[in-house]
Design a protein around this motif. Structure first.
Motif, PDB file in Angstrom:
ATOM      1  N   PRO A  44     -16.971   3.411   2.021  1.00 43.90           N
ATOM      2  CA  PRO A  44     -18.731   3.320   2.664  1.00 43.90           C
ATOM      3  C   PRO A  44     -19.003   4.964   2.279  1.00 43.90           C
ATOM      4  O   PRO A  44     -17.736   5.995   2.942  1.00 43.90           O
ATOM      5  CB  PRO A  44     -19.738   3.179   3.458  1.00 43.90           C
ATOM      6  CG  PRO A  44     -18.713   2.385   4.322  1.00 43.90           C
ATOM      7  CD  PRO A  44     -16.624   2.642   3.682  1.00 43.90           C
ATOM      8  N   GLU A  93     -17.636  11.427  -1.624  1.00 43.31           N
ATOM      9  CA  GLU A  93     -18.242  10.933  -0.362  1.00 43.31           C
ATOM     10  C   GLU A  93     -19.699  10.974   0.009  1.00 43.31           C
ATOM     11  O   GLU A  93     -19.703  12.265  -0.026  1.00 43.31           O
ATOM     12  CB  GLU A  93     -16.809  11.570  -0.125  1.00 43.31           C
ATOM     13  CG  GLU A  93     -15.528  11.354  -0.134  1.00 43.31           C
ATOM     14  CD  GLU A  93     -14.623  11.039   1.398  1.00 43.31           C
ATOM     15  OE1 GLU A  93     -15.048  12.319   2.024  1.00 43.31           O
ATOM     16  OE2 GLU A  93     -14.048  11.022   1.343  1.00 43.31           O
ATOM     17  N   GLN A 138     -18.484   2.795  10.090  1.00 43.21           N
ATOM     18  CA  GLN A 138     -18.505   1.286   8.932  1.00 43.21           C
ATOM     19  C   GLN A 138     -17.332   1.114   8.528  1.00 43.21           C
ATOM     20  O   GLN A 138     -16.587   1.668   9.117  1.00 43.21           O
ATOM     21  CB  GLN A 138     -18.976   2.318   7.746  1.00 43.21           C
ATOM     22  CG  GLN A 138     -19.785   2.881   7.972  1.00 43.21           C
ATOM     23  CD  GLN A 138     -21.051   3.390   6.155  1.00 43.21           C
ATOM     24  OE1 GLN A 138     -21.144   2.984   5.971  1.00 43.21           O
ATOM     25  NE2 GLN A 138     -21.454   4.689   6.714  1.00 43.21           N
ATOM     26  N   ASP A 180     -23.658   9.528   0.876  1.00 50.00           N
ATOM     27  CA  ASP A 180     -24.145   8.239   1.560  1.00 50.00           C
ATOM     28  C   ASP A 180     -24.601   7.332   0.235  1.00 50.00           C
ATOM     29  O   ASP A 180     -25.045   7.728  -0.973  1.00 50.00           O
ATOM     30  CB  ASP A 180     -25.303   8.193   2.219  1.00 50.00           C
ATOM     31  CG  ASP A 180     -25.243   8.270   3.229  1.00 50.00           C
ATOM     32  OD1 ASP A 180     -24.527   8.205   3.592  1.00 50.00           O
ATOM     33  OD2 ASP A 180     -26.243   8.604   4.541  1.00 50.00           O
ATOM     34  N   ARG A 181     -23.879   5.885   0.723  1.00 48.65           N
ATOM     35  CA  ARG A 181     -24.474   4.683  -0.177  1.00 48.65           C
ATOM     36  C   ARG A 181     -23.324   4.789  -1.332  1.00 48.65           C
ATOM     37  O   ARG A 181     -23.443   3.466  -2.141  1.00 48.65           O
ATOM     38  CB  ARG A 181     -25.927   4.792  -0.584  1.00 48.65           C
ATOM     39  CG  ARG A 181     -26.930   4.180   0.196  1.00 48.65           C
ATOM     40  CD  ARG A 181     -28.140   3.913  -0.385  1.00 48.65           C
ATOM     41  NE  ARG A 181     -29.244   5.437  -1.290  1.00 48.65           N
ATOM     42  CZ  ARG A 181     -28.877   6.380  -0.376  1.00 48.65           C
ATOM     43  NH1 ARG A 181     -29.739   7.014   0.469  1.00 48.65           N
ATOM     44  NH2 ARG A 181     -29.882   7.575  -1.868  1.00 48.65           N
ATOM     45  N   GLU A 182     -22.818   5.992  -1.766  1.00 46.31           N
ATOM     46  CA  GLU A 182     -21.667   5.516  -2.576  1.00 46.31           C
ATOM     47  C   GLU A 182     -20.356   4.918  -2.189  1.00 46.31           C
ATOM     48  O   GLU A 182     -20.274   4.483  -1.073  1.00 46.31           O
ATOM     49  CB  GLU A 182     -21.090   7.295  -3.187  1.00 46.31           C
ATOM     50  CG  GLU A 182     -22.259   7.519  -3.709  1.00 46.31           C
ATOM     51  CD  GLU A 182     -22.298   7.472  -4.753  1.00 46.31           C
ATOM     52  OE1 GLU A 182     -22.384   6.585  -5.471  1.00 46.31           O
ATOM     53  OE2 GLU A 182     -23.439   8.241  -6.088  1.00 46.31           O
ATOM     54  N   LEU A 183     -19.670   4.376  -2.798  1.00 44.39           N
ATOM     55  CA  LEU A 183     -18.675   3.314  -2.517  1.00 44.39           C
ATOM     56  C   LEU A 183     -17.493   4.214  -3.114  1.00 44.39           C
ATOM     57  O   LEU A 183     -16.466   3.756  -4.078  1.00 44.39           O
ATOM     58  CB  LEU A 183     -18.617   1.580  -2.824  1.00 44.39           C
ATOM     59  CG  LEU A 183     -18.036   1.175  -2.695  1.00 44.39           C
ATOM     60  CD1 LEU A 183     -18.135   0.791  -0.836  1.00 44.39           C
ATOM     61  CD2 LEU A 183     -18.483   0.019  -3.367  1.00 44.39           C
ATOM     62  N   PRO A 235     -27.440  10.459  -7.288  1.00 38.25           N
ATOM     63  CA  PRO A 235     -26.822   9.636  -7.400  1.00 38.25           C
ATOM     64  C   PRO A 235     -25.981   9.590  -8.860  1.00 38.25           C
ATOM     65  O   PRO A 235     -25.906  10.430  -9.752  1.00 38.25           O
ATOM     66  CB  PRO A 235     -27.569   7.787  -7.788  1.00 38.25           C
ATOM     67  CG  PRO A 235     -28.841   8.226  -7.159  1.00 38.25           C
ATOM     68  CD  PRO A 235     -28.511   9.701  -7.723  1.00 38.25           C
ATOM     69  N   GLY A 278     -20.196   7.596   3.456  1.00 37.49           N
ATOM     70  CA  GLY A 278     -21.036   8.524   3.980  1.00 37.49           C
ATOM     71  C   GLY A 278     -20.140   7.834   4.800  1.00 37.49           C
ATOM     72  O   GLY A 278     -20.617   8.549   6.568  1.00 37.49           O
TER      73      GLY A 278
END
Ligand code: M6P
Ligand code: ZN
Length: 186
Positions: A153, A63, A96, A65-68, A3, A155
Motif C-alpha cells: 500500500p 508511494e 498495513q 495513500d490508496r496507490e499500490l 491519482p 501509504g
C-alpha cells in the motif's frame, strides 16, 4: 498527490525488472548502521569499499495513500561476521499488509511483531504474506543474488527506527551447509 492514470507495467521475472522504471535505491553497507551484530566487522566493511548490499527498483506508481506501488529488490550474496546480507527491515507505521514474490536465488522473509518471530523460506514462485503489524526483513541465504517483487500500500510508510529499537527477533547466520536462525541478543 493527484491519482495517476491506468497504465501497463512490463514485469520481466527473468531479468528482475519493471518498466517503465521509477526511482532506484541503492543501499550500501554504510546505510546498514546498527543492524549487524558485529559492529567492528560492519565498520571494517564500510572502510573496505563500502559495498552495495542491495538495490531496489520501483515502478512509477507513487508511494501515496490508496496507490499500490511495486518494487524489485536484489540482495547481493555476502556475510558480515557470518551474518547473511539483508535489507534494513521496517515496520509500517499504520500497520498495513504487503506481499513479496520470490524471483531468483534463495532467500528468506523474517518477520517480527515485537513478540513472535516468523521465518518463511523464499524460493522462486513463493509469495510471502506480511500481515499488518509485522516488521519485515529479507535475507539472502543462497549462493547468488536474491531477488523478489514487493507490492505494498502506497501509504504504508517505512519505520526503520522500530527495527533499531526492537530488533527482528532472530539473526540469520551462514553455516557450513546452509544457514541458521539465532536469537537476537547474540
Ligand atoms: C521491498 C519493499 C520496499 C522496501 C524494500 C527494501 O522492496 O518492502 O518497500 O523499501 O523492500 O527494504 P527496506 O526498506 O527495509 O530497506
Ligand atoms: Zn514494507
Amino acid at each position: 498527490t493527484p491519482p495517476i492514470s491506468p497504465f501497463a507495467i512490463r514485469f520481466d521475472a527473468e531479468a528482475a525488472t519493471l518498466s517503465p522504471e521509477g526511482p532506484t535505491l541503492e543501499r550500501r553497507m554504510s546505510d546498514l548502521e546498527g543492524l549487524f551484530a558485529d559492529h567492528d566487522a560492519w565498520q571494517a566493511a564500510v572502510a573496505d569499499g563500502d559495498p552495495v548490499v542491495y538495490r531496489v527498483q520501483s515502478s512509477p506508481v507513487p508511494e501515496a495513500d490508496r496507490e499500490l506501488p511495486q518494487s524489485i529488490t536484489t540482495i547481493e550474496r555476502g556475510t558480515t561476521a557470518g551474518e547473511c546480507w539483508m535489507t534494513k527491515g521496517h515496520q509500517h507505521p499504520n500497520h498495513q499488509g504487503e506481499i513479496y514474490l520470490a524471483l531468483h536465488g534463495t532467500g528468506g522473509l523474517l518477520m517480527f511483531d515485537g513478540d513472535r518471530v516468523e521465518w518463511l523460506d523464499m524460493t522462486p514462485g513463493t509469495i510471502g504474506y506480511i500481515p499488518p503489524g509485522w516488521a519485515h526483513r529479507s535475507v539472502n541465504v543462497g549462493d547468488e543474488p536474491y531477488s523478489f517483487l514487493a507490492v505494498y500500500p502506497g501509504g504504508a510508510g517505512h519505520d526503520y527506527g522500530w527495527v533499531l529499537e526492537h530488533g527482528m527477533g532472530n539473526r540469520i547466520h551462514r553455516t557450513g551447509d546452509g544457514f541458521a536462525l539465532r536469537p537476537y541478543s547474540a
